[in-house]
Design a protein around this motif. Structure first.
Motif, PDB file in Angstrom:
ATOM      1  N   ASN A 204       0.614  -1.316   0.172  1.00 43.13           N
ATOM      2  CA  ASN A 204      -0.035   0.149  -0.025  1.00 43.13           C
ATOM      3  C   ASN A 204       0.982   1.524   0.048  1.00 43.13           C
ATOM      4  O   ASN A 204       0.704   2.173   0.753  1.00 43.13           O
ATOM      5  CB  ASN A 204      -0.906   0.126   1.288  1.00 43.13           C
ATOM      6  N   ASP A 243      -6.195  -5.161  -2.328  1.00 39.67           N
ATOM      7  CA  ASP A 243      -7.178  -4.944  -1.242  1.00 39.67           C
ATOM      8  C   ASP A 243      -7.671  -6.256  -0.856  1.00 39.67           C
ATOM      9  O   ASP A 243      -8.427  -7.029  -1.732  1.00 39.67           O
ATOM     10  CB  ASP A 243      -8.317  -4.186  -1.832  1.00 39.67           C
ATOM     11  N   ARG A 244      -7.609  -6.786   0.200  1.00 34.20           N
ATOM     12  CA  ARG A 244      -8.245  -7.569   1.039  1.00 34.20           C
ATOM     13  C   ARG A 244      -8.028  -7.388   2.528  1.00 34.20           C
ATOM     14  O   ARG A 244      -6.731  -7.342   2.779  1.00 34.20           O
ATOM     15  CB  ARG A 244      -8.041  -8.999   0.683  1.00 34.20           C
ATOM     16  N   LYS A 308      -8.822   3.568  -3.067  1.00 35.76           N
ATOM     17  CA  LYS A 308      -8.706   2.686  -2.152  1.00 35.76           C
ATOM     18  C   LYS A 308      -7.810   3.179  -0.888  1.00 35.76           C
ATOM     19  O   LYS A 308      -8.200   2.992   0.298  1.00 35.76           O
ATOM     20  CB  LYS A 308      -7.980   1.317  -2.641  1.00 35.76           C
ATOM     21  N   GLN A 316      -9.714   3.184   7.736  1.00 36.37           N
ATOM     22  CA  GLN A 316      -8.807   2.543   8.918  1.00 36.37           C
ATOM     23  C   GLN A 316      -7.831   3.436   9.896  1.00 36.37           C
ATOM     24  O   GLN A 316      -7.629   3.504  11.064  1.00 36.37           O
ATOM     25  CB  GLN A 316      -8.050   1.523   8.224  1.00 36.37           C
ATOM     26  N   LYS A 394       2.123   5.463   6.809  1.00 35.37           N
ATOM     27  CA  LYS A 394       0.902   5.340   6.105  1.00 35.37           C
ATOM     28  C   LYS A 394       0.117   6.542   6.161  1.00 35.37           C
ATOM     29  O   LYS A 394      -0.912   6.591   5.053  1.00 35.37           O
ATOM     30  CB  LYS A 394       0.178   4.456   6.800  1.00 35.37           C
ATOM     31  N   ARG A 398      -2.857   8.296   3.323  1.00 34.48           N
ATOM     32  CA  ARG A 398      -4.285   8.105   3.905  1.00 34.48           C
ATOM     33  C   ARG A 398      -4.984   9.251   4.315  1.00 34.48           C
ATOM     34  O   ARG A 398      -6.237   9.175   4.089  1.00 34.48           O
ATOM     35  CB  ARG A 398      -4.214   6.882   4.808  1.00 34.48           C
TER      36      ARG A 398
HETATM   37  C1  CS2 Z   1      -4.062  -2.120   7.001  1.00 29.31           C
HETATM   38  C2  CS2 Z   1      -4.284  -2.653   5.630  1.00 29.31           C
HETATM   39  O1  CS2 Z   1      -2.414  -2.750   8.523  1.00 29.31           O
HETATM   40  C3  CS2 Z   1      -2.856  -1.962   7.627  1.00 29.31           C
HETATM   41  O2  CS2 Z   1      -2.068  -1.023   7.290  1.00 29.31           O
HETATM   42  O3  CS2 Z   1      -4.665  -0.803   6.834  1.00 29.31           O
HETATM   43  O4  CS2 Z   1      -3.275  -3.959   5.820  1.00 29.31           O
HETATM   44  C4  CS2 Z   1      -5.471  -3.141   5.000  1.00 29.31           C
HETATM   45  O5  CS2 Z   1      -6.137  -3.986   5.838  1.00 29.31           O
HETATM   46  C5  CS2 Z   1      -5.291  -3.528   3.640  1.00 29.31           C
HETATM   47  O6  CS2 Z   1      -4.861  -2.628   2.875  1.00 29.31           O
HETATM   48  C6  CS2 Z   1      -6.793  -3.929   2.990  1.00 29.31           C
HETATM   49  O7  CS2 Z   1      -6.603  -4.206   1.717  1.00 29.31           O
END
Ligand code: CS2
Length: 506
Positions: A204, A243-244, A308, A316, A394, A398
Motif C-alpha cells: 500500500n 485489496d483484502r 482505495k 482505517q 501510512k 491515507r
Molecule cells: C491495513 C491494511 O494494517 C494496515 O495498514 O490498513 O493492511 C488493510 O487492511 C489492507 O490494505 C486492505 O486491503
C-alpha cells in the motif's frame, strides 16, 4: 481457546491434506507438475490470502510455470512454518458467521534469510539471491510493508540516511534492504543474461513499484551506474492496487482450525471474502492468468489506488488510533460503535469524496458503504494496534493527501484533523489516562521523545510533530488554523477517551 486442540492434530502435508474435510476446496490442477515462475518477497498473511489464492485461480484457469517461491528477508521464518508443509496452507474467509476454507497450492518453495547474528546468515542470503536470479523466474512480486522501501514517506524518494541503505552502499553484495536485495538480484540476472523480468510491488505504498524503482536506481547510482542504466531500460516495474483485509493470524485461529478439521496448519491465514487487484501493465508482461480470474489490467492504476487508500485505508487510519485511545482492541469494535461509524462516514463523505478522481466502473458512494460494511466484519480480529503500526509510513497517502486536497478546496477538514491528532497522540505515547502505549513505528524513538517533552503542552507538541518533514513535508508547519485545530484536538484527547472527543465532534 486452550492449546489442546493442536495435540493429536496432524501437521498439514501433501499426505495429510487428503484428510481435510470435503468442504475444504482443493487446488484443481496437478500440483506435482508446478514449476517456479515467481519469487515473492515478504511471504506474510496478506500475500498468502491474496496473491497466492489468486495464483491458484489463475493456474486453474490456465496452467503454466507460475509456482511461487516465497522469501522472507526478515522474521517470520516461513521456511520453518511452510517448508514442513511442502508449501501447503489453508486460507479461511470469514463473514456473517460463514466460513469458506480452501487449500492453496501455488507456493512451492520457501527461503528464510536468517538473522545476521547466525553464522549461516550469508549462506541463506545467497540462497535467496540465487533463487531470485534464476532464469526460470519471470516475475518478482513483494509485500514488504511500507517501511521496506526505505523511502522518505513525504516525498517517495530513497532515504540515503537509512542505516540499511548506508550499509548496502558500502556492501552491495550482502544487502540488508529490499532495494539492495533487488539491485543485487538484478545485477546477477543481467550478468547472466537471465531473461526478461517484471517487478511488481503489492504494498500500500503510493506509486508502489515506481517508488521501488526509484529506490533501486538511486542505490544503483551509488553502487554501479552502468547496471542502473540497464535496469532502467530492461526491467519493467508494474504499479498495482491490492485489496483484502487480512489480520495477522492468531494462535486461536490455528487452534480452532485444528479442532474443526483435525489438521494443524501453521501457515493458516484468515481474511474477508472481498478481494480486488488492479495491475498497471502497459507492456503486457508475462504473468499468470490473473486477468482471467478477476484482476483488472489497466493503463493507469492511480485512480484506483487513490480511491482505495483514501476510503478503505483512509477510514482505517483515521479511526484506528482513536479506537486504540478509547481502549478498543479490534476494528470491528470501533466501527461497530455508532459514534465511530457516523464519524467515519461523515469524514469520508464531506472531506474526502468531493476531491476523489473518477474511477471507471466504480460507484463511489456504493464503494464507501461497502468499505464501511467490510470494516464492521466482526468475524475478523483486525487489531487497532496492527493498523496503527508504522503509521508514520501510512498517514501521508491515507490522511494528509486528502487533508491537503480538502483544505485546498476551501472545505473544513475536522474529521481528518482529528484522525491526524489521534495519530500524533498514539505516536507520542500519550494516552489520556497515561496508560503505556505500545508505539510500533520506525519513528517511535523520535515521536515518543516529543511526547515526553511536550506532553502537557498541546500547541508545542503539535508544532514539534509537524516539524517532522519526512512525514508531514513542509507545507503544514506554518498553517496556523491547522496547527490550532490539531492542538485543540490533542488537548481534548489528553483529557478524555477518544470516543468522547469523536462524539463531541459529530
Ligand atoms: C491495513 C491494511 O494494517 C494496515 O495498514 O490498513 O493492511 C488493510 O487492511 C489492507 O490494505 C486492505 O486491503
Amino acid at each position: 481457546m486452550s492449546a489442546l486442540p493442536l495435540v493429536g492434530a496432524e501437521r498439514l502435508t501433501p499426505a495429510t491434506a487428503a484428510q481435510l474435510p470435503a468442504s475444504v476446496q482443493r487446488p484443481a490442477y496437478d500440483r506435482t507438475k508446478l514449476k517456479p515462475g515467481i519469487v515473492h518477497l515478504g511471504d506474510g498473511a496478506f500475500h498468502r490470502c491474496h496473491q497466492a489464492e489468486w495464483t491458484d485461480d489463475a493456474l486453474q484457469a490456465a496452467f503454466g510455470d507460475w509456482g511461487i517461491v516465497g522469501i522472507n528477508l526478515r522474521a517470520p521464518d516461513i521456511a520453518n512454518a511452510l517448508g514442513a508443509q511442502s508449501g501447503l496452507f489453508c486460507r479461511e474467509l470469514r463473514e456473517d458467521g460463514a466460513v469458506d476454507r480452501r487449500l492453496v497450492g501455488s507456493e512451492i518453495a520457501h527461503i528464510s534469510v536468517l538473522d545476521e547474528s547466525y553464522d549461516p546468515y550469508r549462506l541463506s542470503l545467497r540462497v535467496a539471491l540465487e533463487a531470485a536470479a534464476d532464469p526460470a523466474i519471470r516475475l518478482i512480486t513483494m509485500t514488504v510493508t511500507e517501511k521496506g522501501y526505505c523511502h522518505i514517506p513525504a516525498t517517495g524518494e530513497l532515504d540515503l540516511d537509512h542505516p540499511d541503505i548506508v550499509h548496502d552502499i558500502a556492501a552491495p553484495r550482502a544487502p540488508r534492504s529490499v532495494p539492495g536485495f533487488i539491485l543485487e538480484a538484478l545485477t546477477l540476472r543481467l550478468q547472466r543474461e537471465a531473461g526478461p523480468l517484471a517487478i511488481m510491488s503489492c504494498d500500500n505504498v503510493p506509486d508502489n513499484s515506481a517508488t521501488l524503482r526509484r529506490a533501486v536506481l538511486g542505490l544503483a547510482q551509488r553502487v554501479d551506474a552502468a547496471i542502473g542504466d540497464r535496469i532502467a531500460r530492461d526491467v519493467h516495474f508494474l504499479n498495482t492496487m491490492v485489496d483484502r483485509i487480512v489480520p495477522a493470524t492468531q494462535p486461536g485461529d490455528i487452534e480452532r482450525f485444528a479442532a474443526q478439521t483435525g489438521i494443524a496448519d501453521f501457515g493458516l491465514v484468515v481474511g474477508e471474502p472481498f478481494r480486488m487487484w488492479v495491475i498497471e501493465d502497459t507492456h503486457r508482461c508475462a504473468m499468470p492468468a490473473w486477468d482471467r480470474v478477476g484482476a483488472l489490467i489497466v493503463d493507469d492504476v492511480r485512480p484506483y489506488e487513490i480511491l482505495k487508500m483514501r476510503v478503505l485505508n483512509g477510514i482505517q487510519s483515521n479511526v484506528c488510533q482513536l479506537g486504540l485511545l478509547s481502549d478498543l482492541q479490534f476494528m470491528s469494535e470501533v466501527m461497530g460503535s455508532e459514534i465511530f461509524e457516523t464519524f467515519a462516514r461523515r469524514t469520508i463523505m464531506d472531506e474526502v469524496v468531493p476531491e476523489l478522481p473518477k474511477v471507471s466502473g466504480i460507484d463511489v458512494l456504493a464503494y464507501v458503504e461497502q468499505s464501511i460494511r467490510r470494516l464492521k466484519n466482526g468475524d475478523l480480529k483486525h487489531g487497532t494496534l496492527q493498523i496503527s503500526t508504522d503509521g508514520s509510513q501510512k498517514i501521508r497517502q491515507r490522511l494528509l493527501e486528502p487533508l491537503r486536497a480538502c483544505l485546498a478546496a476551501g472545505r473544513p477538514a475536522n474529521g481528518l484533523l482529528l484522525g491526524v491528532a489521534g495519530w500524533m497522540c498514539y505516536a507520542g505515547g500519550l494516552h489520556w489516562q497515561s496508560k503505556r502505549i505500545d508505539v510500533r513505528d520506525p519513528k517511535a524513538s523520535v515521536t515518543t521523545e516529543i511526547g515526553r517533552r511536550y506532553g502537557s503542552d498541546p500547541a508545542g507538541f503539535v508544532a514539534e510533530m509537524l516539524k517532522l518533514a519526512d512525514i508531514f513535508g513542509t507545507d503544514l508547519t506554518d498553517d496556523e488554523p491547522v496547527k490550532a485545530r490539531l492542538a485543540q484536538f490533542v488537548e481534548q484527547l489528553r483529557a478524555a477517551p477518544a470516543i468522547e472527543v469523536v462524539a463531541t465532534l459529530i
